[in-house]
Every structure is written in C-alpha cells, then in structure tokens.
Design a protein around this motif. Structure first.
Motif, PDB file in Angstrom:
ATOM      1  N   GLY A   1      -1.664 -12.192 -20.792  1.00  0.00           N
ATOM      2  CA  GLY A   1      -2.788 -10.977 -20.809  1.00  0.00           C
ATOM      3  C   GLY A   1      -2.352 -10.218 -22.177  1.00  0.00           C
ATOM      4  N   LEU A   2      -3.179  -9.314 -22.652  1.00  0.00           N
ATOM      5  CA  LEU A   2      -2.983  -8.832 -23.766  1.00  0.00           C
ATOM      6  C   LEU A   2      -2.961  -7.144 -23.368  1.00  0.00           C
ATOM      7  CD1 LEU A   2      -5.159 -10.109 -26.481  1.00  0.00           C
ATOM      8  CD2 LEU A   2      -2.733 -10.575 -26.289  1.00  0.00           C
ATOM      9  N   ASP A   3      -3.187  -6.891 -22.124  1.00  0.00           N
ATOM     10  CA  ASP A   3      -3.408  -5.390 -21.952  1.00  0.00           C
ATOM     11  C   ASP A   3      -2.110  -5.229 -20.802  1.00  0.00           C
ATOM     12  OD1 ASP A   3      -5.563  -4.351 -23.290  1.00  0.00           O
ATOM     13  OD2 ASP A   3      -6.720  -5.824 -22.006  1.00  0.00           O
ATOM     14  N   TRP A   4      -1.562  -4.201 -21.265  1.00  0.00           N
ATOM     15  CA  TRP A   4      -0.250  -3.694 -20.188  1.00  0.00           C
ATOM     16  C   TRP A   4      -0.790  -2.306 -19.893  1.00  0.00           C
ATOM     17  CZ3 TRP A   4       3.746  -5.666 -17.726  1.00  0.00           C
ATOM     18  CH2 TRP A   4       4.624  -4.734 -17.102  1.00  0.00           C
ATOM     19  N   LYS A   5      -1.477  -1.957 -18.780  1.00  0.00           N
ATOM     20  CA  LYS A   5      -1.983  -0.713 -18.523  1.00  0.00           C
ATOM     21  C   LYS A   5      -1.530  -0.370 -16.944  1.00  0.00           C
ATOM     22  CE  LYS A   5      -5.277  -0.330 -22.013  1.00  0.00           C
ATOM     23  NZ  LYS A   5      -6.337  -1.086 -22.620  1.00  0.00           N
ATOM     24  N   PRO A   6      -0.509   0.143 -16.843  1.00  0.00           N
ATOM     25  CA  PRO A   6      -0.233   0.047 -15.240  1.00  0.00           C
ATOM     26  C   PRO A   6      -1.225   0.964 -14.459  1.00  0.00           C
ATOM     27  CG  PRO A   6       1.746   0.498 -16.658  1.00  0.00           C
ATOM     28  CD  PRO A   6       0.483   0.164 -17.323  1.00  0.00           C
ATOM     29  N   GLY A   7      -1.661   2.116 -15.218  1.00  0.00           N
ATOM     30  CA  GLY A   7      -2.571   2.854 -14.636  1.00  0.00           C
ATOM     31  C   GLY A   7      -3.812   2.443 -14.090  1.00  0.00           C
ATOM     32  N   ARG A   8      -4.083   1.103 -14.826  1.00  0.00           N
ATOM     33  CA  ARG A   8      -5.431   0.538 -14.415  1.00  0.00           C
ATOM     34  C   ARG A   8      -5.006  -0.893 -13.801  1.00  0.00           C
ATOM     35  NH1 ARG A   8      -8.210   0.742 -19.717  1.00  0.00           N
ATOM     36  NH2 ARG A   8      -9.573  -1.095 -18.779  1.00  0.00           N
ATOM     37  N   ASN A   9      -3.665  -0.986 -13.349  1.00  0.00           N
ATOM     38  CA  ASN A   9      -3.473  -2.233 -12.792  1.00  0.00           C
ATOM     39  C   ASN A   9      -3.573  -3.461 -13.489  1.00  0.00           C
ATOM     40  OD1 ASN A   9      -2.046  -1.729 -10.182  1.00  0.00           O
ATOM     41  ND2 ASN A   9      -3.851  -2.271  -9.001  1.00  0.00           N
TER      42      ASN A   9
ATOM     43  N   TYR B   1      10.289   5.422 -13.178  1.00  0.00           N
ATOM     44  CA  TYR B   1       9.249   5.775 -12.415  1.00  0.00           C
ATOM     45  C   TYR B   1       8.238   4.875 -11.696  1.00  0.00           C
ATOM     46  CZ  TYR B   1       6.160   5.134 -16.654  1.00  0.00           C
ATOM     47  OH  TYR B   1       5.732   4.613 -17.726  1.00  0.00           O
ATOM     48  N   ALA B   2       8.442   3.802 -12.172  1.00  0.00           N
ATOM     49  CA  ALA B   2       7.523   2.709 -11.535  1.00  0.00           C
ATOM     50  C   ALA B   2       7.362   2.464  -9.903  1.00  0.00           C
ATOM     51  CB  ALA B   2       7.685   1.309 -12.188  1.00  0.00           C
ATOM     52  N   ALA B   3       6.335   2.216  -9.265  1.00  0.00           N
ATOM     53  CA  ALA B   3       6.694   1.877  -7.974  1.00  0.00           C
ATOM     54  C   ALA B   3       5.719   0.697  -7.741  1.00  0.00           C
ATOM     55  CB  ALA B   3       6.172   3.107  -7.224  1.00  0.00           C
ATOM     56  N   ASP B   4       5.954   0.198  -6.620  1.00  0.00           N
ATOM     57  CA  ASP B   4       5.015  -1.016  -6.041  1.00  0.00           C
ATOM     58  C   ASP B   4       4.839  -2.328  -6.993  1.00  0.00           C
ATOM     59  OD1 ASP B   4       4.901   0.535  -3.766  1.00  0.00           O
ATOM     60  OD2 ASP B   4       2.960   1.542  -4.447  1.00  0.00           O
ATOM     61  N   LEU B   5       3.680  -2.709  -7.310  1.00  0.00           N
ATOM     62  CA  LEU B   5       3.337  -3.741  -8.194  1.00  0.00           C
ATOM     63  C   LEU B   5       4.018  -3.555  -9.484  1.00  0.00           C
ATOM     64  CD1 LEU B   5       2.100  -6.613  -8.089  1.00  0.00           C
ATOM     65  CD2 LEU B   5       0.070  -5.510  -8.965  1.00  0.00           C
ATOM     66  N   HIS B   6       3.767  -2.290 -10.197  1.00  0.00           N
ATOM     67  CA  HIS B   6       4.271  -1.965 -11.519  1.00  0.00           C
ATOM     68  C   HIS B   6       5.609  -2.287 -11.318  1.00  0.00           C
ATOM     69  CE1 HIS B   6       4.544   1.411 -14.610  1.00  0.00           C
ATOM     70  NE2 HIS B   6       4.904   0.264 -15.064  1.00  0.00           N
ATOM     71  N   ARG B   7       6.531  -1.798 -10.555  1.00  0.00           N
ATOM     72  CA  ARG B   7       7.918  -1.916 -10.527  1.00  0.00           C
ATOM     73  C   ARG B   7       8.236  -3.728 -10.638  1.00  0.00           C
ATOM     74  NH1 ARG B   7      12.130  -0.046  -5.888  1.00  0.00           N
ATOM     75  NH2 ARG B   7      11.942   1.914  -7.105  1.00  0.00           N
ATOM     76  N   GLU B   8       7.353  -4.351  -9.868  1.00  0.00           N
ATOM     77  CA  GLU B   8       7.625  -5.818  -9.580  1.00  0.00           C
ATOM     78  C   GLU B   8       7.173  -6.366 -10.776  1.00  0.00           C
ATOM     79  OE1 GLU B   8       5.751  -6.890  -5.890  1.00  0.00           O
ATOM     80  OE2 GLU B   8       6.932  -5.552  -4.969  1.00  0.00           O
ATOM     81  N   ALA B   9       6.183  -5.873 -11.774  1.00  0.00           N
ATOM     82  CA  ALA B   9       5.706  -6.404 -12.740  1.00  0.00           C
ATOM     83  C   ALA B   9       6.795  -6.471 -13.805  1.00  0.00           C
ATOM     84  CB  ALA B   9       4.466  -5.992 -13.323  1.00  0.00           C
ATOM     85  N   LEU B  10       7.470  -5.303 -13.823  1.00  0.00           N
ATOM     86  CA  LEU B  10       8.548  -5.090 -14.821  1.00  0.00           C
ATOM     87  C   LEU B  10       9.715  -6.139 -14.355  1.00  0.00           C
ATOM     88  CD1 LEU B  10       8.731  -1.221 -14.792  1.00  0.00           C
ATOM     89  CD2 LEU B  10       8.173  -2.608 -16.538  1.00  0.00           C
ATOM     90  N   ILE B  11      10.038  -6.380 -13.182  1.00  0.00           N
ATOM     91  CA  ILE B  11      10.838  -7.123 -12.675  1.00  0.00           C
ATOM     92  C   ILE B  11      10.443  -8.487 -13.321  1.00  0.00           C
ATOM     93  CG2 ILE B  11      12.346  -8.359 -10.860  1.00  0.00           C
ATOM     94  CD1 ILE B  11      11.732  -5.687  -9.471  1.00  0.00           C
ATOM     95  N   GLY B  12       9.228  -8.852 -13.326  1.00  0.00           N
ATOM     96  CA  GLY B  12       8.681 -10.086 -13.887  1.00  0.00           C
ATOM     97  C   GLY B  12       8.986 -10.286 -15.230  1.00  0.00           C
ATOM     98  N   CYS B  13       9.003  -9.062 -16.181  1.00  0.00           N
ATOM     99  CA  CYS B  13       9.498  -9.062 -17.390  1.00  0.00           C
ATOM    100  C   CYS B  13      10.888  -9.552 -17.550  1.00  0.00           C
ATOM    101  CB  CYS B  13       9.069  -7.710 -17.939  1.00  0.00           C
ATOM    102  SG  CYS B  13       7.560  -7.442 -18.258  1.00  0.00           S
ATOM    103  N   ALA B  14      11.663  -9.190 -16.493  1.00  0.00           N
ATOM    104  CA  ALA B  14      13.058  -9.462 -16.643  1.00  0.00           C
ATOM    105  C   ALA B  14      13.016 -10.819 -16.414  1.00  0.00           C
ATOM    106  CB  ALA B  14      13.645  -8.757 -15.488  1.00  0.00           C
ATOM    107  N   VAL B  15      12.174 -11.371 -15.379  1.00  0.00           N
ATOM    108  CA  VAL B  15      12.377 -12.897 -15.285  1.00  0.00           C
ATOM    109  C   VAL B  15      12.232 -13.762 -16.544  1.00  0.00           C
ATOM    110  CG1 VAL B  15      11.428 -14.824 -14.220  1.00  0.00           C
ATOM    111  CG2 VAL B  15      11.591 -12.642 -12.752  1.00  0.00           C
TER     112      VAL B  15
END
Lengths: 283, 301
Positions: B70-78, B266-280
């Motif tokens: 995916g080319l869009d990283w826009k946590p505000g719009r999920n 400041y991330a929460a919920d799916l946003h935080r988990e997506a960041l952890i996905g980046c770490a994976v």
C-alpha cells in the motif's frame, strides 16, 4: 613493473587508497572539530545548574539520570553476561548443540536495532508489566541490549586465559567453581572490563530505545518508577525543540567528551588484557 | 534402611561430607551458569513473541498485501500502507552502502598495508572514537552542517542523499575495523608470492591480498548494512520524514525505524499495531542480514 616503467594501475590504486583514508579521517575529524568549535564556547556553569528550567536547559539532571541508567543496566547485564560467558568457555563442550544455539541467539540479539529494543521494552516492561514510562523499564531494556556485547567480550577474554592456569589450579586440588572464580575470572578481568566499558558507551549513547521506554521527563527522576531522560535523549529533545541550539552544541561536546573518555578507558583495559595474555605466567 | 543410615554416617565423617557438599555446590553453580547462558535465548524468544503477537494480527487485519504494498500511510483515515517506508529504508541503506563501503574498504586497505606506524597511531584511535560517538551527535551534525550544505548545492536539504551520506559516515568505523582485521589475517606469503612474481606493491595488495580477504570484507559490508537499516535517530534528523514514496534521491524520505520512533508515542489501537507491523518487517530484514552474515562466515571458515 617495479623499477622500469611507471605502472598507471598501481598509481591509481595507491591514490584511491590514500584518498579514501583521507576522506574517512576528514569525516571523523571534521565532525568532531565542527561540534567542538561550535559547542565549547557555550559550555557555561549555568548549564550545570542543579535544576532544569525551560530558560536554563541544565544538563545536570540528565547527567544524573545517565549515571543511574548506566548503573542499572550494568547491574543486570554484567553478572548475567559474565556468568553466561563462564558457561560458554569453561563448562560447555566446544561446538556442542547448546553452545551453537546460545551463540545464534546472542548474535541475533547483537544485530537487533535499538528501535526494536525500544519497541519491545515498551510492549513488555511499559505496557505488559505496567511499569509505565520509567527509568526501570529503560534500564531493563538497555540491559538486554548490552547483554550480547558483555557476553561475547567476556567469553573472548576467558578463552584467552591459558589452559595451564586452570591445570595448575586443578592440580592443587581446587574444584571447577573455585578455579573459575579464583583463577580464570581474575586472569580475564582486564578483557572483561574492556567489554563492560564498551557497554557503558552504548548505554550513554543510546536514545531511540530510551525514548520509548524511559520517556523524556527533564527532571532528575526521584524514583526508578518515574520517567527521566539521559544525556543523549536530552540532546535529541533540545535539538528537535530547536530553541536552544547553542546549548545543544554544548551537550554534544559533553557527549563526545564522555565517548572519548570511555574509549580511552576501554582501550587501556584492552591493552592491559593483551599484556597479561602475552606475559603468560611471568608476573 | 540400614544402608541409608550407614551412608548418612559415612557422610558425617569430615572429608566425605566436604566432598559431597562440594559436589553439590559444583552442580548448583553449573546450573546457575547454564541459566545465565540461556538468558540470551529467552530474550530473543520474548522479543520475537511480543513483536509477532502484536504485529501479525494487525498485518492480517489490514491485509498483508495492502500493508506491504500500500502506498498510503494515513493513520487518520485508517490507511496503513507501509511501502513508502520499506522502500525508504532500502533506498537509504543502499545509499549508505554506496557512500560508505568503497571508502571504508579502501581505508582498511590503506591502514593494513600502506600506512606508516606513526600515522596509524593517529588514525586508529580516531576510528575507534567515531565508533563510540552517539548517533544523536551524528544526527545533529548532519542537521546543522550537512543539511545546509546540501541545500546550497542541490536545492534540497533533508533528502535521501543527505541521509545516505550521513549513514555512510556512520558505518565507516564498522566497515573499516572488520575489513582491516580480515586483511591482516591474510598470511604474508600471499603478498610475498605476488611480489616475488614481479607485481608492484599495489597490485599485490589489491589483486592478491584483498581477494583472499573477500569473505571478511563481505562480512564487514553486511554488518554495515545492518547498522544502516537499523539506525533511527540520525536518520530522523536529516531525512525529512515525509511518509510518501521517495521520488528521487533529492526528495525527503521516511524509514521504517523513523516511522516507529516518530509515531509510537501517540499511536493507539490499530495504528499502534500497524507500527509494530513495521517493526516485524524491519525484524525480518535483520534476520535476513544475520542469515547472510552467518552464511558468509561459514564460507570463509
């Protein structure tokens, strides 16, 4: 080609090697010189005032936090790493499966970037164990980070101790444990120390892992359960706020001075270790 | 019963008891050492478990393809497309290798073969010193010295190029140290043989000693790659951090590491988990690099 004609390939290669070395030296010396020139004039007594305020961004609290953080990380990682090194060098059979697995694990740990340690510390110590952003969480995270470094250097130092030391001890009737603590470890002490000092350097320089685990509170932390920033984190915060650029340079100077000191200490210990290994049983 | 009693009697005799308690102490300490040695394994296991347990479900929920490509990283719009950051990390790392490796390897050759003793006593500590300087200091130097220069020369201050150059400088000590020791480990007979056949000093070193040290030099490069891809703070300070696909070497870029460090606070919920996905994803790269490294080492041995 020696003597007679001039060989252009040789000249090009020679120039390339010399120019690269000059570039590398220039990068290092240039950076350190730049920071020193910009920073040294701004080191003022007020920067070492007891309290941090938004007007006077004193680094004393950060220095205190750095000392606490270093002590904590070493208190956990140094004994663990040294004991692990004793197992690897004195007990395990070389090349046994246990040793291979431990070595792979240790190399994997050594390769993990600090931000992943930070994230893990955040998920495990801060969130799962409910310690919150705290010095304690930071210390535990960093202790995991430096564990492979301490283990590997201690193992190398122990392996460098000549076997005749151990044989002499066994011949006098000492057991294995006594031999480890009275003969092998003391003989390897300078080498172990060199590794531990390198680990101190990593703790002092670390920022990414600490921002996520110990937070960025600017005060000296009153308890280990409170957030606190070390020198490196303090400097990052100052530079990203951008309000105290001169003081940031001064911070950088202090950090470089610390790094130089740690470096000198570590190579002093390493030299001592080398001399002990070369000297054999003479001293 | 009587036998056990007699053993107990025997044990109470001075030396026998001493021996038994000493054997017990030996066993206990052996176990203590073993447990300490297993701490590394425990830590690796915990780190893997926590990253996967928190990151994998998020990747599954977002959709692995959407997350990776995916080319869009826009946590505000999920919208959580990590491709710009993955490409950013790869760009910057490749740039660091291009900037740092040739200079590093050539410097190692210089130090190992062409350098006088007195010069060596000056350069060698300088390189150890460079290895010990914290990455924030590198980042700050990049921000205050490199970025203005790049802006004046190329019109773009914070860019892939700036980050690559800074990371290239940062990996220099690793590349130099490891390749230097590889070069020094080559037996002198290689050099002497080449020289005896009439090769010049430079030709002997570059065409005979350097190829013999190949696996060590490759290990140095791989270690450098590992450092570059994992670097966080220095990159944040010079790369611009736009979460969009970098258009060229002069556009700003955000790496995986920067993404985690910048948004985790400041991330929460799916946003935080997506960041952890980046770490994976980052962790997968690191494991790949480690595998590569051990393969290189095995080949060299």
């Amino acid at each position: 080609m020696r003597g007679g004609r001039i060989d252009p390939v040789s000249i090009v290669l020679r120039i390339a090697a010399c120019a690269s070395a000059a570039c590398a030296a220039l990068a290092g010396v240039g950076m350190i010189g730049f920071i020193l020139i910009k920073g040294v004039p701004h080191i003022a007594p007020s920067l070492f005032a007891w309290r941090y305020t938004s007007d006077n961004v004193s680094m004393t609290p950060a220095i205190i936090n750095t000392v606490i953080m270093t002590a904590m990380a070493l208190l956990i990682a140094a004994p663990l790493g040294i004991l692990a090194a004793v197992y690897l060098s004195e007990y395990a059979r070389r090349g046994s499966r246990a040793v291979r697995i431990i070595r792979v694990a240790s190399e994997t740990l050594a390769g993990i970037p600090s931000i992943i340690y930070g994230l893990f510390g955040f998920l495990f110590f801060v969130v799962a164990l409910r310690w919150g952003l705290s010095m304690l969480a930071g210390g535990f995270t960093l202790s995991i980070m430096i564990l492979p470094l301490v283990t590997r250097t201690a193992e190398e130092a122990l392996l460098a101790v000549p076997d005749m030391y151990r044989e002499g001890s066994f011949a006098l009737g000492a057991g294995r444990v006594r031999t480890v603590f009275r003969v092998a470890l003391p003989a390897a002490a300078p080498g172990i120390l060199a590794g531990v000092i390198l680990a101190v350097g990593r703790v002092v320089g670390e920022s990414a892992a600490l921002i996520l685990t110990a937070g960025t509170a600017a005060k000296a932390s009153a308890s280990l359960m409170k957030s606190g920033r070390t020198m490196a984190v303090h400097m990052y915060n100052l530079s990203s706020e951008g309000l105290h650029i001169n003081q940031t340079y001064a911070c950088a100077v202090v950090l470089i001075a610390l790094a130089a000191m740690i470096n000198a200490l570590s190579s002093w210990a390493a030299r001592k270790a080398e001399r002990a290994a070369l000297g054999g049983g003479n001293d | 019963m009587s036998m056990r009693a007699s053993i107990r009697n025997a044990a109470s005799v001075g030396t026998a008891r001493g021996l038994r308690s000493r054997a017990a102490a030996e066993t206990v300490m052996r176990i203590v050492f073993l447990i300490a040695a297993c701490a590394c394994i425990l830590c690796v296991g915990l780190i893997c478990a926590f990253l996967l347990a928190n990151g994998a479900p998020a990747i599954a929920r977002i959709g692995p393809l959407k997350f990776l490509f995916g080319l869009d990283w826009k946590p505000g719009r999920n919208l959580y497309g990590a491709a710009p950051m993955i490409v950013g990390s790869l760009f910057v790392t490749a740039g660091a290798v291009i900037a740092g490796v040739p200079i590093g390897v050539l410097t190692a050759v210089f130090l190992a073969r062409f350098c006088g003793k007195r010069l060596y006593r000056f350069i060698s500590p300088a390189i150890s010193m460079m290895a010990g300087i914290p990455s924030v200091v590198y980042g700050f130097f990049g921000m205050t010295a490199l970025v203005p220069v790049m802006r004046a020369w190329f019109g773009a201050g914070k860019s892939v190029l700036t980050a690559s150059i800074l990371l290239g400088i940062m990996i220099l000590p690793t590349v130099i140290r490891v390749s230097e020791s590889a070069l020094r480990a080559v037996p002198d007979s290689y050099y002497e043989g080449a020289a005896a056949l009439g090769a010049s000093r430079e030709r002997s070193v570059f065409f005979c000693v350097l190829p013999a040290a190949k696996s060590g030099v490759i290990a140095a490069v791989v270690l450098g790659i590992g450092r570059a891809i994992g670097e966080t703070m220095a990159v944040i300070m010079v790369a611009g951090n736009q979460a969009v696909m970098p258009g060229g070497i002069l556009s700003g870029v955000r790496t995986l590491t920067a993404n985690i460090a910048l948004e985790m606070g400041y991330a929460a919920d799916l946003h935080r988990e997506a960041l952890i996905g980046c770490a994976v994803v980052l962790f997968a790269f690191i494991l790949l690099i480690n595998l590569l490294l051990s393969a290189v080492k095995r080949k060299g041995a």
